[in-house]
Design a protein around this motif. Structure first.
Motif, PDB file in Angstrom:
ATOM      1  N   ARG A 170       0.851  -1.188   0.000  1.00  0.00           N
ATOM      2  CA  ARG A 170       0.000   0.000   0.000  1.00  0.00           C
ATOM      3  C   ARG A 170       0.883   1.234   0.000  1.00  0.00           C
ATOM      4  O   ARG A 170       1.907   1.274   0.678  1.00  0.00           O
ATOM      5  CB  ARG A 170      -0.908   0.010   1.241  1.00  0.00           C
ATOM      6  N   GLU A 171       0.462   2.217  -0.795  1.00  0.00           N
ATOM      7  CA  GLU A 171       1.157   3.504  -0.792  1.00  0.00           C
ATOM      8  C   GLU A 171       0.378   4.478   0.084  1.00  0.00           C
ATOM      9  O   GLU A 171      -0.836   4.636  -0.069  1.00  0.00           O
ATOM     10  CB  GLU A 171       1.254   4.060  -2.217  1.00  0.00           C
ATOM     11  N   PHE A 172       1.101   5.136   0.982  1.00  0.00           N
ATOM     12  CA  PHE A 172       0.535   6.186   1.828  1.00  0.00           C
ATOM     13  C   PHE A 172       1.136   7.504   1.348  1.00  0.00           C
ATOM     14  O   PHE A 172       2.354   7.604   1.209  1.00  0.00           O
ATOM     15  CB  PHE A 172       0.903   5.952   3.296  1.00  0.00           C
ATOM     16  N   THR A 173       0.301   8.496   1.066  1.00  0.00           N
ATOM     17  CA  THR A 173       0.844   9.752   0.529  1.00  0.00           C
ATOM     18  C   THR A 173       0.777  10.882   1.547  1.00  0.00           C
ATOM     19  O   THR A 173      -0.113  10.919   2.412  1.00  0.00           O
ATOM     20  CB  THR A 173       0.118  10.173  -0.765  1.00  0.00           C
ATOM     21  N   PHE A 174       1.734  11.795   1.438  1.00  0.00           N
ATOM     22  CA  PHE A 174       1.912  12.895   2.388  1.00  0.00           C
ATOM     23  C   PHE A 174       2.282  14.156   1.631  1.00  0.00           C
ATOM     24  O   PHE A 174       2.634  14.089   0.447  1.00  0.00           O
ATOM     25  CB  PHE A 174       3.029  12.545   3.382  1.00  0.00           C
ATOM     26  N   GLY A 175       2.242  15.258   2.340  1.00  0.00           N
ATOM     27  CA  GLY A 175       2.520  16.532   1.674  1.00  0.00           C
ATOM     28  C   GLY A 175       3.995  16.854   1.502  1.00  0.00           C
ATOM     29  O   GLY A 175       4.356  17.741   0.736  1.00  0.00           O
ATOM     30  N   ASP A 176       4.853  16.165   2.229  1.00  0.00           N
ATOM     31  CA  ASP A 176       6.282  16.463   2.096  1.00  0.00           C
ATOM     32  C   ASP A 176       7.108  15.273   2.573  1.00  0.00           C
ATOM     33  O   ASP A 176       6.566  14.243   2.973  1.00  0.00           O
ATOM     34  CB  ASP A 176       6.656  17.753   2.858  1.00  0.00           C
ATOM     35  N   PHE A 177       8.414  15.413   2.519  1.00  0.00           N
ATOM     36  CA  PHE A 177       9.305  14.336   2.928  1.00  0.00           C
ATOM     37  C   PHE A 177       9.230  14.116   4.439  1.00  0.00           C
ATOM     38  O   PHE A 177       9.244  12.983   4.921  1.00  0.00           O
ATOM     39  CB  PHE A 177      10.750  14.675   2.529  1.00  0.00           C
ATOM     40  N   ARG A 178       9.149  15.214   5.165  1.00  0.00           N
ATOM     41  CA  ARG A 178       9.137  15.142   6.636  1.00  0.00           C
ATOM     42  C   ARG A 178       7.972  14.304   7.166  1.00  0.00           C
ATOM     43  O   ARG A 178       8.159  13.453   8.035  1.00  0.00           O
ATOM     44  CB  ARG A 178       9.050  16.569   7.193  1.00  0.00           C
ATOM     45  N   ASP A 179       6.781  14.574   6.656  1.00  0.00           N
ATOM     46  CA  ASP A 179       5.638  13.815   7.149  1.00  0.00           C
ATOM     47  C   ASP A 179       5.708  12.361   6.682  1.00  0.00           C
ATOM     48  O   ASP A 179       5.297  11.449   7.406  1.00  0.00           O
ATOM     49  CB  ASP A 179       4.324  14.471   6.706  1.00  0.00           C
ATOM     50  N   THR A 225       9.547   1.924   1.376  1.00  0.00           N
ATOM     51  CA  THR A 225      10.192   2.805   0.409  1.00  0.00           C
ATOM     52  C   THR A 225       9.662   4.223   0.609  1.00  0.00           C
ATOM     53  O   THR A 225       8.469   4.480   0.446  1.00  0.00           O
ATOM     54  CB  THR A 225       9.953   2.325  -1.032  1.00  0.00           C
ATOM     55  N   VAL A 226      10.575   5.112   1.001  1.00  0.00           N
ATOM     56  CA  VAL A 226      10.190   6.493   1.299  1.00  0.00           C
ATOM     57  C   VAL A 226      10.729   7.408   0.210  1.00  0.00           C
ATOM     58  O   VAL A 226      11.920   7.370  -0.113  1.00  0.00           O
ATOM     59  CB  VAL A 226      10.782   6.963   2.653  1.00  0.00           C
ATOM     60  N   THR A 227       9.851   8.197  -0.377  1.00  0.00           N
ATOM     61  CA  THR A 227      10.278   9.293  -1.252  1.00  0.00           C
ATOM     62  C   THR A 227       9.533  10.545  -0.807  1.00  0.00           C
ATOM     63  O   THR A 227       8.689  10.486   0.093  1.00  0.00           O
ATOM     64  CB  THR A 227       9.920   9.045  -2.732  1.00  0.00           C
ATOM     65  N   TRP A 228       9.847  11.654  -1.422  1.00  0.00           N
ATOM     66  CA  TRP A 228       9.116  12.879  -1.166  1.00  0.00           C
ATOM     67  C   TRP A 228       7.613  12.612  -1.217  1.00  0.00           C
ATOM     68  O   TRP A 228       7.077  12.264  -2.266  1.00  0.00           O
ATOM     69  CB  TRP A 228       9.471  13.923  -2.222  1.00  0.00           C
ATOM     70  N   GLY A 229       6.947  12.741  -0.072  1.00  0.00           N
ATOM     71  CA  GLY A 229       5.487  12.666  -0.073  1.00  0.00           C
ATOM     72  C   GLY A 229       4.886  11.279  -0.159  1.00  0.00           C
ATOM     73  O   GLY A 229       3.672  11.147  -0.311  1.00  0.00           O
ATOM     74  N   SER A 230       5.688  10.244  -0.029  1.00  0.00           N
ATOM     75  CA  SER A 230       5.119   8.902  -0.193  1.00  0.00           C
ATOM     76  C   SER A 230       5.888   7.835   0.593  1.00  0.00           C
ATOM     77  O   SER A 230       7.115   7.863   0.666  1.00  0.00           O
ATOM     78  CB  SER A 230       5.126   8.549  -1.687  1.00  0.00           C
ATOM     79  N   VAL A 231       5.121   6.916   1.182  1.00  0.00           N
ATOM     80  CA  VAL A 231       5.715   5.730   1.814  1.00  0.00           C
ATOM     81  C   VAL A 231       5.003   4.518   1.234  1.00  0.00           C
ATOM     82  O   VAL A 231       3.779   4.406   1.349  1.00  0.00           O
ATOM     83  CB  VAL A 231       5.526   5.735   3.349  1.00  0.00           C
ATOM     84  N   GLU A 268      15.391   8.545  -2.766  1.00  0.00           N
ATOM     85  CA  GLU A 268      14.450   7.477  -2.448  1.00  0.00           C
ATOM     86  C   GLU A 268      15.180   6.520  -1.517  1.00  0.00           C
ATOM     87  O   GLU A 268      16.338   6.166  -1.777  1.00  0.00           O
ATOM     88  CB  GLU A 268      14.045   6.759  -3.739  1.00  0.00           C
ATOM     89  N   LEU A 269      14.516   6.139  -0.433  1.00  0.00           N
ATOM     90  CA  LEU A 269      15.118   5.263   0.579  1.00  0.00           C
ATOM     91  C   LEU A 269      14.309   3.982   0.664  1.00  0.00           C
ATOM     92  O   LEU A 269      13.107   4.042   0.923  1.00  0.00           O
ATOM     93  CB  LEU A 269      14.994   5.918   1.958  1.00  0.00           C
ATOM     94  N   VAL A 287      19.748   3.515  -1.145  1.00  0.00           N
ATOM     95  CA  VAL A 287      19.536   4.938  -1.390  1.00  0.00           C
ATOM     96  C   VAL A 287      19.636   5.167  -2.895  1.00  0.00           C
ATOM     97  O   VAL A 287      20.624   4.743  -3.515  1.00  0.00           O
ATOM     98  CB  VAL A 287      20.609   5.783  -0.688  1.00  0.00           C
ATOM     99  N   THR A 288      18.630   5.794  -3.483  1.00  0.00           N
ATOM    100  CA  THR A 288      18.667   6.091  -4.919  1.00  0.00           C
ATOM    101  C   THR A 288      18.516   7.589  -5.116  1.00  0.00           C
ATOM    102  O   THR A 288      17.603   8.205  -4.572  1.00  0.00           O
ATOM    103  CB  THR A 288      17.558   5.330  -5.674  1.00  0.00           C
ATOM    104  N   LEU A 289      19.441   8.146  -5.879  1.00  0.00           N
ATOM    105  CA  LEU A 289      19.484   9.596  -6.084  1.00  0.00           C
ATOM    106  C   LEU A 289      19.233   9.972  -7.541  1.00  0.00           C
ATOM    107  O   LEU A 289      19.709   9.290  -8.454  1.00  0.00           O
ATOM    108  CB  LEU A 289      20.868  10.118  -5.685  1.00  0.00           C
ATOM    109  N   TRP A 290      18.505  11.026  -7.726  1.00  0.00           N
ATOM    110  CA  TRP A 290      18.375  11.684  -9.006  1.00  0.00           C
ATOM    111  C   TRP A 290      17.805  13.055  -8.731  1.00  0.00           C
ATOM    112  O   TRP A 290      17.401  13.346  -7.600  1.00  0.00           O
ATOM    113  CB  TRP A 290      17.513  10.886  -9.993  1.00  0.00           C
ATOM    114  N   THR A 291      17.789  13.925  -9.751  1.00  0.00           N
ATOM    115  CA  THR A 291      17.294  15.284  -9.550  1.00  0.00           C
ATOM    116  C   THR A 291      16.033  15.476 -10.379  1.00  0.00           C
ATOM    117  O   THR A 291      16.063  15.390 -11.611  1.00  0.00           O
ATOM    118  CB  THR A 291      18.377  16.308  -9.949  1.00  0.00           C
ATOM    119  N   HIS A 292      14.951  15.699  -9.646  1.00  0.00           N
ATOM    120  CA  HIS A 292      13.641  15.782 -10.265  1.00  0.00           C
ATOM    121  C   HIS A 292      13.612  16.781 -11.431  1.00  0.00           C
ATOM    122  O   HIS A 292      13.151  16.448 -12.533  1.00  0.00           O
ATOM    123  CB  HIS A 292      12.635  16.192  -9.194  1.00  0.00           C
TER     124      HIS A 292
END
Lengths: 122, 122, 122, 122
Positions: free
Chosen positions: A48-57, A79-85, C77-78, C87-92
């Motif tokens: 399941r993907e959980f979405t968020f407004g930023d990396f911090r959340d 797997t954590v990226t900007w706005g998503s787990v 991405e972690l 850890v995977t890096l790229w520039t959006h």
């Protein structure tokens, strides 16, 4: 099996290496207790993907998932990226899905409900 | 001073070592923008306790505070126990409270609003 | 470009949307400064797996990566599993690799050096 | 009591509310197994400060402590500031120190040994 209690109040048990994964019927029946956001790859993986407004959340949620996983001692892939787990569950010793994965998924559904300072998430 | 923007949208600046702390009047005026939960020890310290239902949610919040602190590069003292996170702010180089502490406090007030998967906390 | 300082002491800058990714020669030259563990997919992605003895140490490292990412405001991405952080890096904004990715990769190489209570990791 | 195994391999047990704290002799005997960094306030509290080079490494360690605490379900008070984590242990139900506190302290001593990607901390 502790069928009487809701899935999210149950706890993972240890399956010996080589235990077969759940059958499709069992997986379907357990899946019915989960949020519609879960994707199931047959009896192999549940995610399941959980979405968020930023990396911090996103990372704050990942930390709560990590603490829950360590408590239940059943660890997903996170797997954590900007706005998503993205949380992916399977059981190593059964090489696919066991009841444990659905129990942890049900607990994560509750963890994902909006929360802040205040009453506990059970 | 960027007075036009709400405090929570401002960012800490660097104060050279030996800068005096805010005066009591300035501290009071800035304090008026914060949640009533903040306790202020004159112009020395600012602290707020955030309560949670368990250790997991408390530590998840502490992680979000840590990420915010690292982003703004202004670091509070964080005390985490079962169900509680106490955040205490002051500015090392001014040996007391600076505007930076009120900016971060205002951001923490927003961070503490109920949240879950969904839109960003600004 | 701040060529004089080692890569790990530099900081990401903002690239406007549509900036082209690095050329293969530039990517190769920057790659030479990194640990051999990094896998590069041309000028598209850069990734490294860090292995640990358990989930706890893996997630502890992921937290340090998250704090570094938030500080530098360049987020990888972690992917965390039992005993491993990829850890995977790229520039959006450049739709591939920029100098930012190599800067953060160099910082992560230092973060991964054995550490415990004691002196800072620069 | 599982005296045969080193303290760090034992696990906390549940003490019913009202169980008396350890006596001074027992506390002293258990204390002898811990790092010299621990400060003991009679049979009331046990605490140790772990120092780091920056906030990031301090909070990364705090996260590993939090995961261990959740696994063992015995939760210390954690105070994180720039470059320092103070862990304070006691047992709520005994209103002072129990064997549980020394078990978790011994595990934290091992957690604090230098580590990085590589073999597990037991």
């Amino acid at each position: 099996m502790a069928e009487g209690r809701p899935l999210y109040q149950q706890h993972p048990v240890e399956y010996p290496d080589g235990t077969p994964p759940l059958g499709e019927d069992q997986a379907q029946a357990l899946n019915a207790h989960l949020d519609h956001g879960w994707q199931r790859d047959g009896t192999r993986r549940l995610s399941r993907e959980f979405t968020f407004g930023d990396f911090r959340d996103a990372f704050g949620f990942a930390t709560r998932v990590a603490l829950l996983a360590e408590r239940e001692f059943h660890h997903p892939e996170l797997t954590v990226t900007w706005g998503s787990v993205v949380v992916t569950l399977w059981t190593h010793t059964v090489r696919g899905l066991s009841r444990n994965d659905f129990i942890v998924a049900a607990k994560l559904d509750r963890l994902a409900e909006p929360t802040g300072p205040g009453p506990a998430t059970p």
